[in-house]
Design an enzyme around this catalytic site. Structure first.
Site, mmCIF file in Angstrom:
data_model
loop_
_atom_site.group_PDB
_atom_site.id
_atom_site.type_symbol
_atom_site.label_atom_id
_atom_site.label_comp_id
_atom_site.label_asym_id
_atom_site.label_seq_id
_atom_site.Cartn_x
_atom_site.Cartn_y
_atom_site.Cartn_z
ATOM 1 N N ASP A 1 0.825 -1.207 0.000
ATOM 2 C CA ASP A 1 0.000 0.000 0.000
ATOM 3 C C ASP A 1 0.860 1.259 0.000
ATOM 4 O O ASP A 1 0.625 2.217 0.736
ATOM 5 C CB ASP A 1 -0.957 0.002 1.201
ATOM 6 N N ASP B 1 -2.784 -4.405 -4.767
ATOM 7 C CA ASP B 1 -2.059 -3.121 -4.877
ATOM 8 C C ASP B 1 -0.617 -3.280 -5.351
ATOM 9 O O ASP B 1 0.031 -2.279 -5.672
ATOM 10 C CB ASP B 1 -2.013 -2.333 -3.552
ATOM 11 N N ASP C 1 -11.424 0.656 5.093
ATOM 12 C CA ASP C 1 -10.187 0.897 4.345
ATOM 13 C C ASP C 1 -9.175 1.682 5.177
ATOM 14 O O ASP C 1 -8.022 1.843 4.773
ATOM 15 C CB ASP C 1 -10.479 1.706 3.079
#
Length: 478
Positions: free
Chosen positions: A264, A303, A451
């Site tokens: 991330d 990701d 999230d």
């Protein structure tokens, strides 16, 4: 595992592109067996075929092997048990999985080997493992170092500080995975597994009431994935406790591997990951070995491809490519009945990167070793527009790939305001199913899991937020 295809295999692949070599889910399932090398690994005949060194007596104990280990030994091999009768055959270059249950009367760091049973005792596996007072599953993947019919499995228990202790061993398995024909996990099950310990279901159990009933009926009772990362302090045990019951129920578990270092990099809310490249390789091999030959679906590192532009260090980017390539190879080598899906970002991210560049990145990580691609993970783009995006991406790959779409929050699409980090107005999409314009539609993101502390939630990333869940259920369709 019951190797019989059931109701889930009635439809055919519904991809928008032709995918050469993709198995038809309407074809006959084939069992994918691996060769078991251990005799009496569950100790149903006491300690037959097992030995202990003279100072380490072994005996049966409630269906387990019990070893009394002396204190005051200097080296690990000063107190041992193992199996070499009949002698084990190890093939050079073959892939193996060793798995076992173990505990001890006190916490200890011990060692196991698969090695020649004659001088110079060359090992194919020589690895430390930790045990505590509670039984845990341990899984290790390794490659045969030499061709021999004189191998043995050992557990080296000596050289311990703190005096003598008792060691228990059970359910020992050593399998040769090489040559195991890849299976079709969709054929080998009768539906998707419903996680009995998902965040929504745990919340429902602790918070009875109308909201709990609503969340249970719409979310918690449905199939979804389970995410694995650095928070799993005993990865092999946690995977075994998830995949094992799914296998026993003849249901297909969906797992997400999420532990690449620097994950991330663009968003930041889910940052972290393994301590480095070597640690990640160890982690991912354990992941694959813990699944073993049981059917599963794995989404690899959401990701990880899209984050490239947020990684400024060239060496760090090169390391990520190596790690993802290593992971895809590990699942191919050690989990033959697992379909692994490399992350392919989402329509918005992928279009910004460019489908040609995205295809190049996927090629660089060895996407040929993946069964397919995962798209829209934790995002909101509608299924139809995602299919269009994936068909464009596939046109840039030398061999087009089947794909799965995360539909957990995509019923209202991504338009209108922010399109990431708990945006308002989102709605549950199609529940897990085969087809739907893709190979499968899946709830990869757990609906209701935040999230991060942003948008409509103040909860940390990965924490369940019942208000988010209720919004996904109750927001009007747009």
């Amino acid at each position: 595992m019951r190797w019989i295809a059931r109701g889930l295999v009635t439809a055919a692949l519904a991809l928008g592109v032709v995918v050469p070599g993709s198995p038809s889910i309407a074809s006959t399932a084939t069992a994918s067996a691996a060769t078991e090398l251990i005799t009496n690994g569950s100790f149903t005949t006491g300690t037959a075929n097992w030995w202990g060194s003279g100072n380490t007596p072994i005996s049966p104990d409630a269906g387990q092997l019990k070893a009394v280990v002396p204190g005051a030994t200097t080296n690990p091999w000063d107190a041992m048990l193992g199996q070499k009768v009949p002698a084990l055959t190890v093939h050079q270059g073959h892939k193996y999985i060793l798995a076992f249950d173990a505990r001890a009367s006190a916490a200890r760091t011990l060692r196991t080997t698969v090695q020649l049973n004659v001088d110079p005792f060359t090992p194919s596996l020589n690895k430390a493992f930790t045990v505590g007072t509670t039984k845990r599953r341990i899984a290790m993947a390794f490659t045969g170092a030499q061709e021999t019919t004189q191998a043995e499995l050992t557990f080296q228990l000596g050289g311990q500080a703190g005096g003598g202790f008792t060691f228990w061993l059970d359910n020992v398995s050593l399998i040769d995975v090489t040559g195991t024909p890849p299976g079709n996990p969709v054929q080998l099950t009768s539906g998707f597994y419903v996680d009995p310990n998902s965040n929504p279901l745990v919340w429902v159990g602790k918070n009875p009431g109308d909201n709990a009933n609503t969340i249970n009926n719409a979310i918690a009772s449905k199939p979804m994935s389970r995410w694995f990362g650095g928070w799993n302090t005993n990865l092999a045990d946690d995977i075994n406790n998830y995949v094992g019951p799914a296998d026993a129920a003849d249901k297909l578990p969906v797992l997400v591997a999420y532990n690449v270092p620097g994950r991330d990099a663009c968003g930041g809310h889910s940052g972290g990951g393994a301590a480095g490249e070597a640690a990640y390789q160890e982690w991912i091999q354990t992941f694959a070995a813990a699944i073993g030959t049981r059917p599963a679906l794995v989404v690899l590192e959401p990701d990880s491809i899209g984050d490239f532009q947020c990684i400024t260090d060239v060496k760090e980017k090169e390391a990520r490519i190596r790690m993802l390539a290593f992971a895809l190879q590990a699942f191919k080598d050690f989990a033959p009945n697992t379909w692994t899906y490399a992350d392919a970002t989402n329509k918005g991210w992928g279009s910004g990167i460019g489908t040609g560049e995205l295809a190049s990145r996927l090629t660089s990580i060895g996407v040929a070793n993946a069964h397919g691609l995962a798209v829209n993970v934790s995002n909101y783009y509608r299924t139809a527009e995602t299919i269009t995006f994936m068909n464009e991406l596939n046109s840039h790959l030398s061999t087009p790939k089947p794909f799965v779409i995360d539909t957990s929050r995509n019923a209202n699409g991504s338009a209108g305001g922010a399109n990431w980090c708990n945006p308002a107005g989102r709605k549950l999409g199609s529940v897990a199913q085969q087809g739907g314009g893709a190979e499968m539609l899946l709830w990869v993101k757990v609906p209701g899991d935040s999230d991060g502390p942003c948008g409509e939630s103040g909860e940390q990333a990965g924490s369940f937020d019942p208000q988010l869940a209720l919004q996904l259920i109750n927001n009007p369709q747009t």
